[in-house]
Scaffold this motif. Structure first.
Motif, PDB file in Angstrom:
ATOM      1  N   ALA A 169       0.787  -1.350   0.092  1.00 26.05           N
ATOM      2  CA  ALA A 169       0.141  -0.006  -0.029  1.00 26.05           C
ATOM      3  C   ALA A 169       0.859   1.207   0.156  1.00 26.05           C
ATOM      4  N   PHE A 170       1.893   1.241   0.778  1.00 26.24           N
ATOM      5  CA  PHE A 170       2.955   2.442   0.859  1.00 26.24           C
ATOM      6  C   PHE A 170       3.571   2.683  -0.448  1.00 26.24           C
ATOM      7  N   GLN A 171       3.902   1.684  -1.117  1.00 27.02           N
ATOM      8  CA  GLN A 171       4.649   1.664  -2.424  1.00 27.02           C
ATOM      9  C   GLN A 171       3.709   2.251  -3.441  1.00 27.02           C
ATOM     10  N   MET A 172       2.491   1.797  -3.471  1.00 25.04           N
ATOM     11  CA  MET A 172       1.320   2.168  -4.462  1.00 25.04           C
ATOM     12  C   MET A 172       1.044   3.625  -3.973  1.00 25.04           C
ATOM     13  N   ALA A 173       1.175   4.043  -2.855  1.00 25.17           N
ATOM     14  CA  ALA A 173       0.858   5.559  -2.749  1.00 25.17           C
ATOM     15  C   ALA A 173       1.902   6.355  -3.060  1.00 25.17           C
ATOM     16  N   VAL A 174       3.148   6.214  -2.874  1.00 22.52           N
ATOM     17  CA  VAL A 174       4.284   6.904  -3.343  1.00 22.52           C
ATOM     18  C   VAL A 174       4.503   7.083  -4.728  1.00 22.52           C
ATOM     19  N   ASN A 175       4.539   5.852  -5.364  1.00 21.35           N
ATOM     20  CA  ASN A 175       4.585   5.547  -6.956  1.00 21.35           C
ATOM     21  C   ASN A 175       3.328   6.272  -7.739  1.00 21.35           C
ATOM     22  N   THR A 176       2.101   6.399  -7.260  1.00 20.71           N
ATOM     23  CA  THR A 176       1.073   6.780  -7.885  1.00 20.71           C
ATOM     24  C   THR A 176       1.206   8.691  -7.947  1.00 20.71           C
ATOM     25  N   HIS A 177       1.755   9.108  -6.607  1.00 21.48           N
ATOM     26  CA  HIS A 177       2.135  10.482  -6.470  1.00 21.48           C
ATOM     27  C   HIS A 177       3.303  10.915  -7.405  1.00 21.48           C
ATOM     28  N   ALA A 178       4.345  10.065  -7.635  1.00 19.35           N
ATOM     29  CA  ALA A 178       5.252  10.489  -8.407  1.00 19.35           C
ATOM     30  C   ALA A 178       5.176  10.179 -10.000  1.00 19.35           C
ATOM     31  N   ARG A 223      -6.774   9.207  -8.522  1.00 22.09           N
ATOM     32  CA  ARG A 223      -5.767   8.062  -8.267  1.00 22.09           C
ATOM     33  C   ARG A 223      -4.988   8.185  -7.055  1.00 22.09           C
ATOM     34  N   VAL A 224      -4.466   9.397  -6.800  1.00 20.62           N
ATOM     35  CA  VAL A 224      -3.541   9.707  -5.800  1.00 20.62           C
ATOM     36  C   VAL A 224      -4.561   9.602  -4.266  1.00 20.62           C
ATOM     37  N   VAL A 225      -5.633  10.058  -4.268  1.00 23.38           N
ATOM     38  CA  VAL A 225      -6.431  10.052  -3.168  1.00 23.38           C
ATOM     39  C   VAL A 225      -6.991   8.502  -2.809  1.00 23.38           C
ATOM     40  N   ALA A 226      -7.094   7.642  -3.735  1.00 25.29           N
ATOM     41  CA  ALA A 226      -7.343   6.543  -3.424  1.00 25.29           C
ATOM     42  C   ALA A 226      -6.015   5.535  -3.016  1.00 25.29           C
TER      43      ALA A 226
END
Length: 252
Positions: A169-178, A223-226
């Motif tokens: 979940a953390f990886q997804m949050a960081v990579n989505t933002h980047a 996408r980022v919010v989710a």
């Protein structure tokens, strides 16, 4: 039922060969040390708090003598804190192993120029020192900005359990933002010594206003919010600092 092999594979990017080990016990043992430790390279993040009246003198002294220190090991970046901490400096050093760091510390203790020209003068300027040993997460490499800018160091305190629990979940949050282009990812560092279950994410921006604009856009991006919403359930707390690179910092 939770598929522990699937969660761990996603968290660390492990191969099918590793994920098909004969027993969950073997797999859990591997994750307890983690792939970062297997290759040995780690990053020491040091934070210095300087006496207010000595900040300028400390910066000048360090600028004039840092070459004595970098002769012993690799400096990744060196910054002054603009927001999120007063009279602070943050610097990151790379080591290939704990043995190398020990050898470097021993060499520095016997380096007459370093001790007399720098240490003897800087120690009275310090209020506090802190250091953390961190590993770069397997899914991230150190980024290199193409031009000068500012940095944001965001520190996340995660719930106990390690990356096998909160990693995907953390990886997804960081990579989505980047990947959305709202910030440039420089590195993601997971603590080995210091505050445990803590992760530092280092971002680069052209300037603080670009960061502010990116944040506003990210808050409106579904996408980022989710992705953040999925990760925040594992979060205990977070804090950040805006960093300005020093003239001698390799990361500008």
């Amino acid at each position: 039922m939770l598929n522990i092999r699937g969660v761990i594979r996603k968290a660390y990017g492990l191969s099918e060969k590793i994920c098909n080990m004969k027993s969950t016990k073997q797999l859990t043992s591997f994750i307890s040390t983690g792939p970062q430790q297997q290759h040995g390279t780690f990053y020491e993040i040091r934070t210095y708090c300087i006496k207010p009246e000595k900040m300028n003198a400390f910066s000048k002294l360090t600028n004039e003598n840092i070459h004595l220190r970098t002769a012993h090991s690799e400096l990744i970046g060196y910054w002054t804190v603009e927001y999120g901490g007063i009279n602070q400096l943050v610097h990151i050093w790379k080591y290939d192993s704990f043995a190398q760091r020990t050898a470097v510390r021993t060499a520095l203790a016997h380096d007459k120029d370093w001790q007399e020209k720098y240490i003897a003068h800087m120690m009275p300027m310090l209020q506090t020192q802190d250091n953390e040993v961190t590993y770069l997460v397997p899914w991230c490499k150190i980024g290199k900005p193409v031009k000068d800018g500012v940095y944001e160091l965001v520190t996340f305190q995660m719930k106990p359990g390690g990356p096998a629990v909160w990693g995907p979940a953390f990886q997804m949050a960081v990579n989505t933002h980047a990947n959305a282009g709202y910030a440039n990812l420089i590195g993601v560092f997971h603590n080995e010594f210091g505050q445990l279950n803590q992760v530092h994410v280092l971002w680069w921006y052209e300037n603080p206003d670009q960061r502010a604009a990116g944040r506003h856009k990210a808050h409106e991006d579904a996408r980022v919010v989710a992705a953040v919403r999925a990760s925040v359930s594992y979060l205990v707390s977070q804090k950040n600092k805006l960093l300005l690179p020093t003239p001698f910092s390799p990361l500008k």
